[in-house]
Design a protein around this motif. Structure first.
Motif, short mmCIF file in Angstrom:
data_model
loop_
_atom_site.label_atom_id
_atom_site.label_comp_id
_atom_site.label_asym_id
_atom_site.label_seq_id
_atom_site.Cartn_x
_atom_site.Cartn_y
_atom_site.Cartn_z
N UNK A 21 18.10 67.34 -54.42
CA UNK A 21 19.40 66.68 -54.17
C UNK A 21 19.08 65.17 -53.70
N UNK A 25 15.87 65.25 -51.31
CA UNK A 25 15.72 66.45 -50.44
C UNK A 25 15.41 67.68 -51.25
N UNK A 81 16.78 58.95 -50.71
CA UNK A 81 16.04 60.01 -50.41
C UNK A 81 16.18 61.17 -51.39
N UNK A 94 19.85 61.87 -52.43
CA UNK A 94 20.85 61.36 -51.25
C UNK A 94 20.75 59.78 -51.02
N UNK A 129 27.63 62.01 -50.28
CA UNK A 129 27.58 63.49 -50.48
C UNK A 129 26.52 63.95 -51.47
N UNK A 182 13.72 65.82 -46.43
CA UNK A 182 14.24 64.62 -47.03
C UNK A 182 12.79 63.51 -46.93
#
Lengths: 110, 113
Positions: free
Chosen positions: B88, B37, B35, B90, B106, B43
């Motif tokens: 970010x 974000x 994903x 993920x 994380x 997300x």
């Protein structure tokens, strides 16, 4: 386009109150429903999963699912300042990707 | 039991470069999803792999690609980086690919300059 909708908030509640977070989804064939908690700067953490209509309780958390209304909610009883975070609703149908809402920010004041 | 491990945690890249991110799922988990974000979009699903096969793909350009190895570890690659790829990233692992609970690593914070 499969969608998951959440009120972005912020939702503000006093310590000890009940916080109610809501989520609606567009895909009537959805079968699995999840709530994640995400603290600022951290990754999402799974806190509840629910698969059938009704309520599911785990400690101070209760997930509620109503497939007919395409609605899933999360209740947090006795809210604590440590519950302040963004709560993400996620939904999927068998064989499809997990789709997330944009999250509701919860603020619990002491 | 070890959780989902993503490496590296932070990356700074220049526009036009490419990047590879790695994800090691929870032991025994065979499904890995990726994903992106961002503050504005939340997300967004990139792709999902199960037993080395891509099962689902999100609405991202072909610059985003991934793969899964026989040990369930996964990598994603972004080529020709753009400023908008800063996010970010993920990775989530699941025991199986159909409606199972997903657990996140994380994340890797990618900054494109």
């Amino acid at each position: 386009q499969k969608e998951v909708e959440q009120n972005s908030g912020p939702l503000s509640v006093p310590e000890g109150a009940i916080a109610s977070l809501n989520c609606t989804y567009s895909d009537r064939g959805s079968q699995s429903f999840f709530w994640y908690r995400q603290y600022s700067g951290k990754s999402p953490e799974l806190i509840m999963s629910i698969y059938s209509n009704g309520d599911k309780e785990d400690g101070r958390f209760t997930a509620q699912l109503n497939k007919a209304s395409q609605y899933v909610s999360l209740l947090i009883r006795d809210s604590q300042p440590s519950d302040s975070a963004t709560y993400l609703c996620a939904v999927n149908q068998a064989g499809t990707a997990l789709i997330f809402g944009k999250g509701t920010t919860l603020s619990v004041s002491s | 039991k070890a959780g989902v491990t993503q490496t590296p945690r932070y990356l700074i890249k220049t526009r036009g470069q490419q990047v590879t991110l790695s994800c090691s799922p929870i032991s025994g988990h065979r499904s890995v999803s990726w994903y992106q974000q961002t503050p504005g979009q939340g997300l967004q699903f990139l792709f999902e792999y199960f037993s080395e096969t891509q099962r689902n793909k999100g609405n991202f350009p072909g610059r985003f690609s991934g793969r899964q190895f026989s040990n369930s570890r996964s990598e994603m690659n972004v080529s020709t980086l753009e400023l908008g790829d800063s996010a970010l990233y993920l990775c989530a692992s699941s025991l199986r690919d159909r409606g199972a609970e997903a657990f996140f690593g994380q994340g890797t914070r990618l900054t494109v300059v």
